[in-house]
Scaffold this motif. Sequence first.
Motif, mmCIF file in Angstrom:
data_model
loop_
_atom_site.group_PDB
_atom_site.id
_atom_site.type_symbol
_atom_site.label_atom_id
_atom_site.label_comp_id
_atom_site.label_asym_id
_atom_site.label_seq_id
_atom_site.Cartn_x
_atom_site.Cartn_y
_atom_site.Cartn_z
ATOM 1 N N TYR A 110 8.189 4.875 -1.113
ATOM 2 C CA TYR A 110 8.241 4.876 -2.576
ATOM 3 C C TYR A 110 9.390 5.723 -3.101
ATOM 4 O O TYR A 110 9.552 6.881 -2.720
ATOM 5 C CB TYR A 110 6.930 5.400 -3.180
ATOM 6 N N LYS A 111 10.182 5.140 -3.979
ATOM 7 C CA LYS A 111 11.247 5.865 -4.689
ATOM 8 C C LYS A 111 11.132 5.515 -6.167
ATOM 9 O O LYS A 111 11.155 4.348 -6.548
ATOM 10 C CB LYS A 111 12.637 5.456 -4.165
ATOM 11 N N SER A 112 11.025 6.538 -7.011
ATOM 12 C CA SER A 112 10.940 6.283 -8.449
ATOM 13 C C SER A 112 12.311 5.872 -8.985
ATOM 14 O O SER A 112 13.344 6.121 -8.356
ATOM 15 C CB SER A 112 10.443 7.526 -9.186
ATOM 16 N N ASN A 113 12.303 5.255 -10.144
ATOM 17 C CA ASN A 113 13.533 4.740 -10.752
ATOM 18 C C ASN A 113 13.663 5.307 -12.159
ATOM 19 O O ASN A 113 13.334 4.652 -13.146
ATOM 20 C CB ASN A 113 13.484 3.202 -10.776
ATOM 21 N N ILE A 114 14.132 6.545 -12.244
ATOM 22 C CA ILE A 114 14.230 7.210 -13.542
ATOM 23 C C ILE A 114 15.172 6.467 -14.483
ATOM 24 O O ILE A 114 15.018 6.517 -15.702
ATOM 25 C CB ILE A 114 14.683 8.686 -13.356
ATOM 26 N N VAL B 66 0.384 -7.865 -3.215
ATOM 27 C CA VAL B 66 1.831 -7.952 -2.977
ATOM 28 C C VAL B 66 2.343 -6.606 -2.499
ATOM 29 O O VAL B 66 3.112 -6.507 -1.525
ATOM 30 C CB VAL B 66 2.586 -8.395 -4.250
ATOM 31 N N HIS B 67 1.917 -5.560 -3.162
ATOM 32 C CA HIS B 67 2.366 -4.216 -2.784
ATOM 33 C C HIS B 67 1.810 -3.799 -1.427
ATOM 34 O O HIS B 67 2.498 -3.141 -0.638
ATOM 35 C CB HIS B 67 1.957 -3.207 -3.860
ATOM 36 N N TYR B 68 0.574 -4.190 -1.133
ATOM 37 C CA TYR B 68 -0.018 -3.822 0.151
ATOM 38 C C TYR B 68 0.826 -4.334 1.320
ATOM 39 O O TYR B 68 0.960 -3.652 2.345
ATOM 40 C CB TYR B 68 -1.428 -4.409 0.299
ATOM 41 N N PHE B 69 1.380 -5.533 1.175
ATOM 42 C CA PHE B 69 2.020 -6.194 2.312
ATOM 43 C C PHE B 69 3.537 -6.297 2.232
ATOM 44 O O PHE B 69 4.163 -6.680 3.226
ATOM 45 C CB PHE B 69 1.429 -7.600 2.486
ATOM 46 N N PHE C 61 -9.196 3.847 8.606
ATOM 47 C CA PHE C 61 -7.947 4.615 8.638
ATOM 48 C C PHE C 61 -7.978 5.731 7.600
ATOM 49 O O PHE C 61 -8.703 5.648 6.601
ATOM 50 C CB PHE C 61 -6.736 3.700 8.422
ATOM 51 N N ALA C 62 -7.204 6.750 7.824
ATOM 52 C CA ALA C 62 -7.181 7.916 6.939
ATOM 53 C C ALA C 62 -6.349 7.615 5.693
ATOM 54 O O ALA C 62 -5.170 7.301 5.793
ATOM 55 C CB ALA C 62 -6.593 9.124 7.674
ATOM 56 N N GLY C 63 -6.986 7.705 4.520
ATOM 57 C CA GLY C 63 -6.243 7.538 3.272
ATOM 58 C C GLY C 63 -6.744 6.382 2.446
ATOM 59 O O GLY C 63 -7.941 6.116 2.374
ATOM 60 N N SER C 64 -5.807 5.683 1.819
ATOM 61 C CA SER C 64 -6.147 4.575 0.917
ATOM 62 C C SER C 64 -5.083 3.497 1.018
ATOM 63 O O SER C 64 -4.008 3.701 1.582
ATOM 64 C CB SER C 64 -6.248 5.085 -0.524
ATOM 65 N N MET C 65 -5.364 2.340 0.440
ATOM 66 C CA MET C 65 -4.412 1.229 0.460
ATOM 67 C C MET C 65 -3.095 1.603 -0.223
ATOM 68 O O MET C 65 -2.048 1.036 0.096
ATOM 69 C CB MET C 65 -5.015 -0.003 -0.223
ATOM 70 N N ASP C 66 -3.145 2.533 -1.149
ATOM 71 C CA ASP C 66 -1.928 2.948 -1.862
ATOM 72 C C ASP C 66 -0.833 3.419 -0.908
ATOM 73 O O ASP C 66 0.361 3.320 -1.222
ATOM 74 C CB ASP C 66 -2.240 4.103 -2.831
ATOM 75 N N MET C 67 -1.242 3.934 0.247
ATOM 76 C CA MET C 67 -0.259 4.482 1.178
ATOM 77 C C MET C 67 0.548 3.414 1.907
ATOM 78 O O MET C 67 1.420 3.726 2.709
ATOM 79 C CB MET C 67 -0.949 5.404 2.191
#
Length: 357
Positions: free
Chosen positions: A160-164, A13-16, A146-152
Amino acid sequence: MKILIDIGHPAHVHYFRNFIKIMENKGHTFFISARDKEVTHSLLNHYQIKYSSRGKGRNGLIGKFFYLIEADYKIFKLAKKFKPDLFLSFGSAYAAHVSKLLGKPHIAFDDTEHARLEHLMYVPFTNCILTPDSFKKDFGEKHIRFAGSMDMAYLHPKYYKSNIQYLELINLSNKTYFFLRFVNWSASHDIGHSGFSVEGKAKIINLLSNFGQVLISSEANLPDEFNKYLFKGDPAQIHTVLNYADMFISESGSMATEAAVLGTPSVMVNSSAKYFGVFEFISKFGNLFYYDDENAAIEKIESLLHTKDLKEISALNASTCIKQTINLTDFMVWFIENYPHGFGVIKNNSDYQLNFR
């Protein structure tokens, strides 16, 4: 363009999800088939992504075989109605099979080298496979790195924005806390592999409890004495929880790399970890430590607990890592919109992807 995406795991879900929203805003349409696994459906609902369930799946090789036939047939019927131009997935045999039956291209992402059974089932029916450049297997001419990982695709700073405020809501802000993740080892690529023993889990919990609050997420059933540590928060906010944790301890590879690129020191025990190129890549930056022996992992946890300015060091490590990756979502949008031309561009000049940093 009409695109069918098959989703088999919450991480997919996050990947796409960012890709789907961007492409919808550009006029493309989607059909999402999704396995009912853990929080997959609740995440799709949270991100307001419409989907059709393909059921819960089954355990064991025989059960998985019968589910393969069942899911193939279900997706085939749905695809006949939707009439997709292209299929997209993270190593889905179901999407691969149906795409072949309908004569449409299937583009797959993968970062799991030891998933031999999955590779046998989807690779021959797939037109293009995209993996991190650290991936240790070679799929031949159809393979793009590709350079990096799926996390990107979802943890790149652009998206990505954190939710403090969420941490304040669940009384975790300004607290020292540790997040633990255990898996159930039922996936076909997990057969024969293992992580922490029950005794090892208990030792880690007792150790960390002397330094802060312990939170646990677990696919598998836990001994009753562990239940008081279970995290019952919103799964859509899990990356904020990982972001601000003082340490992450895991059997899950997906969440271990997530924590590391978010700037949280991550210790993993997983007997299959040595097969993964992406673990080698991320561990170079100093936030990910993986072992096949739980005693070595516990020693590392103890060492990290006594490391001065650990979170500050880890944040710098994560920043260095991200600078060596591409923004995978933006690359994905360009690649899919320009397929198959984009495939030829990257094959002829792999550095073209660096335009998406």
